[in-house]
Design a protein around this motif. Structure first.
Motif, PDB file in Angstrom:
ATOM      1  N   PRO A  78     -24.855  -0.890  18.368  1.00  0.00           N
ATOM      2  CA  PRO A  78     -25.182   0.525  18.121  1.00  0.00           C
ATOM      3  C   PRO A  78     -25.041   0.840  16.632  1.00  0.00           C
ATOM      4  N   PRO A  79     -25.956   1.629  16.084  1.00  0.00           N
ATOM      5  CA  PRO A  79     -25.861   1.944  14.654  1.00  0.00           C
ATOM      6  C   PRO A  79     -24.625   2.775  14.336  1.00  0.00           C
ATOM      7  N   CYS A  80     -24.061   2.524  13.191  1.00  0.00           N
ATOM      8  CA  CYS A  80     -22.952   3.305  12.640  1.00  0.00           C
ATOM      9  C   CYS A  80     -21.714   3.316  13.536  1.00  0.00           C
ATOM     10  N   ASP A  81     -21.514   2.266  14.284  1.00  0.00           N
ATOM     11  CA  ASP A  81     -20.366   2.173  15.195  1.00  0.00           C
ATOM     12  C   ASP A  81     -19.265   1.376  14.508  1.00  0.00           C
ATOM     13  N   LYS A  82     -18.162   2.025  14.203  1.00  0.00           N
ATOM     14  CA  LYS A  82     -17.055   1.402  13.464  1.00  0.00           C
ATOM     15  C   LYS A  82     -16.430   0.219  14.202  1.00  0.00           C
ATOM     16  N   ARG A  83     -16.732   0.059  15.489  1.00  0.00           N
ATOM     17  CA  ARG A  83     -16.201  -1.093  16.232  1.00  0.00           C
ATOM     18  C   ARG A  83     -16.851  -2.394  15.798  1.00  0.00           C
ATOM     19  N   TYR A  84     -17.975  -2.303  15.071  1.00  0.00           N
ATOM     20  CA  TYR A  84     -18.715  -3.488  14.636  1.00  0.00           C
ATOM     21  C   TYR A  84     -18.742  -3.565  13.123  1.00  0.00           C
ATOM     22  N   LYS A  85     -18.629  -4.790  12.602  1.00  0.00           N
ATOM     23  CA  LYS A  85     -18.798  -5.004  11.164  1.00  0.00           C
ATOM     24  C   LYS A  85     -20.296  -4.920  10.890  1.00  0.00           C
ATOM     25  N   GLN A  86     -20.666  -4.090   9.929  1.00  0.00           N
ATOM     26  CA  GLN A  86     -22.075  -3.763   9.724  1.00  0.00           C
ATOM     27  C   GLN A  86     -22.699  -4.364   8.464  1.00  0.00           C
ATOM     28  N   GLY A  87     -21.929  -5.132   7.705  1.00  0.00           N
ATOM     29  CA  GLY A  87     -22.473  -5.743   6.501  1.00  0.00           C
ATOM     30  C   GLY A  87     -23.053  -4.711   5.557  1.00  0.00           C
ATOM     31  N   TRP A  88     -24.217  -5.016   4.996  1.00  0.00           N
ATOM     32  CA  TRP A  88     -24.865  -4.111   4.048  1.00  0.00           C
ATOM     33  C   TRP A  88     -25.391  -2.848   4.732  1.00  0.00           C
ATOM     34  N   TYR A  89     -25.394  -2.821   6.075  1.00  0.00           N
ATOM     35  CA  TYR A  89     -25.949  -1.694   6.820  1.00  0.00           C
ATOM     36  C   TYR A  89     -24.901  -0.682   7.249  1.00  0.00           C
ATOM     37  N   GLU A  90     -23.699  -0.782   6.712  1.00  0.00           N
ATOM     38  CA  GLU A  90     -22.621   0.126   7.121  1.00  0.00           C
ATOM     39  C   GLU A  90     -23.037   1.576   6.908  1.00  0.00           C
ATOM     40  N   CYS A  91     -22.768   2.392   7.923  1.00  0.00           N
ATOM     41  CA  CYS A  91     -23.177   3.790   7.860  1.00  0.00           C
ATOM     42  C   CYS A  91     -22.268   4.644   8.732  1.00  0.00           C
ATOM     43  N   VAL A  92     -22.485   5.941   8.641  1.00  0.00           N
ATOM     44  CA  VAL A  92     -21.841   6.924   9.514  1.00  0.00           C
ATOM     45  C   VAL A  92     -22.962   7.811  10.054  1.00  0.00           C
ATOM     46  N   MET A  93     -22.698   8.443  11.164  1.00  0.00           N
ATOM     47  CA  MET A  93     -23.701   9.368  11.711  1.00  0.00           C
ATOM     48  C   MET A  93     -23.559  10.715  11.020  1.00  0.00           C
ATOM     49  N   GLY A  94     -24.662  11.225  10.553  1.00  0.00           N
ATOM     50  CA  GLY A  94     -24.671  12.527   9.904  1.00  0.00           C
ATOM     51  C   GLY A  94     -24.664  13.650  10.923  1.00  0.00           C
ATOM     52  N   ALA A  95     -24.579  14.865  10.427  1.00  0.00           N
ATOM     53  CA  ALA A  95     -24.548  16.049  11.294  1.00  0.00           C
ATOM     54  C   ALA A  95     -25.804  16.153  12.150  1.00  0.00           C
ATOM     55  N   ASP A  96     -26.921  15.628  11.651  1.00  0.00           N
ATOM     56  CA  ASP A  96     -28.183  15.670  12.398  1.00  0.00           C
ATOM     57  C   ASP A  96     -28.355  14.448  13.298  1.00  0.00           C
ATOM     58  N   ASN A  97     -27.257  13.700  13.492  1.00  0.00           N
ATOM     59  CA  ASN A  97     -27.236  12.492  14.328  1.00  0.00           C
ATOM     60  C   ASN A  97     -28.161  11.397  13.789  1.00  0.00           C
ATOM     61  N   LYS A  98     -28.342  11.374  12.468  1.00  0.00           N
ATOM     62  CA  LYS A  98     -29.111  10.314  11.809  1.00  0.00           C
ATOM     63  C   LYS A  98     -28.153   9.503  10.949  1.00  0.00           C
ATOM     64  N   PRO A  99     -28.379   8.179  10.849  1.00  0.00           N
ATOM     65  CA  PRO A  99     -27.493   7.330  10.038  1.00  0.00           C
ATOM     66  C   PRO A  99     -27.502   7.726   8.562  1.00  0.00           C
ATOM     67  N   VAL A 100     -26.310   7.736   7.976  1.00  0.00           N
ATOM     68  CA  VAL A 100     -26.142   7.989   6.547  1.00  0.00           C
ATOM     69  C   VAL A 100     -25.426   6.766   5.977  1.00  0.00           C
ATOM     70  N   PRO A 101     -26.070   6.045   5.053  1.00  0.00           N
ATOM     71  CA  PRO A 101     -25.429   4.848   4.489  1.00  0.00           C
ATOM     72  C   PRO A 101     -24.067   5.171   3.870  1.00  0.00           C
ATOM     73  N   SER A 102     -23.111   4.259   4.067  1.00  0.00           N
ATOM     74  CA  SER A 102     -21.768   4.451   3.503  1.00  0.00           C
ATOM     75  C   SER A 102     -21.739   4.218   2.001  1.00  0.00           C
ATOM     76  N   GLY A 103     -22.734   3.506   1.482  1.00  0.00           N
ATOM     77  CA  GLY A 103     -22.867   3.315   0.045  1.00  0.00           C
ATOM     78  C   GLY A 103     -21.626   2.735  -0.609  1.00  0.00           C
ATOM     79  N   MET A 104     -21.184   3.379  -1.679  1.00  0.00           N
ATOM     80  CA  MET A 104     -20.051   2.870  -2.454  1.00  0.00           C
ATOM     81  C   MET A 104     -18.737   2.916  -1.682  1.00  0.00           C
ATOM     82  N   ASN A 105     -18.700   3.612  -0.570  1.00  0.00           N
ATOM     83  CA  ASN A 105     -17.487   3.695   0.251  1.00  0.00           C
ATOM     84  C   ASN A 105     -17.429   2.622   1.335  1.00  0.00           C
TER      85      ASN A 105
END
Length: 137
Positions: A78-105
């Protein structure tokens, strides 16, 4: 043997990539550094310099250590799920339920920084030319 051939044909520069998993097997610096990997590249660099060949290091050639990315070939993670290591695709779900890249964090940026610092500390006095990513686009 390879360096001897490079010298024989008059090669002046040699760009090579350092394998991140060879230096930090899990990709996570706190899990340990592979000294044999460090030594391998010291030997290569020393041999190149002794042969009159300028070494150029590429820090990352798309060989992400497995410890930084969970892969599941049976069903996608599942996208943006902290239970999984996401590599370069690490993200969080935004308020609009769309992935937001974690970027420098992101975890991977932190680990890449630490990996890069190891390379610069180990080889920086010998190697003067560096590339961050191979064929970044």
């Amino acid at each position: 043997e390879d360096v001897a051939m490079m010298k024989a044909i008059g090669l002046k520069y040699y760009r090579f990539s350092v394998a991140w998993p060879r230096i930090v097997p899990t990709g996570v610096v706190k899990n340990g550094i592979n000294q044999e990997g460090i030594n391998f590249y010291h030997s290569l660099i020393d041999e190149l310099i002794e042969s009159g060949i300028t070494p150029i290091i590429t820090i990352y050639h798309w060989d992400l250590p497995q410890g930084l990315l969970d892969m599941n070939f049976e069903s996608p993670n599942p996208p943006c799920d902290k239970r999984y290591k996401q590599g370069w695709y690490e993200c969080v779900m935004g308020a609009d339920n769309k992935p937001v890249p974690s970027g420098m964090n992101s975890t991977i940026v932190s680990e890449f920084l630490q990996y890069s610092e190891i390379l610069l500390k180990e080889y920086g006095k010998k190697v003067k030319m560096w590339a961050t990513f191979n064929e970044a686009w």
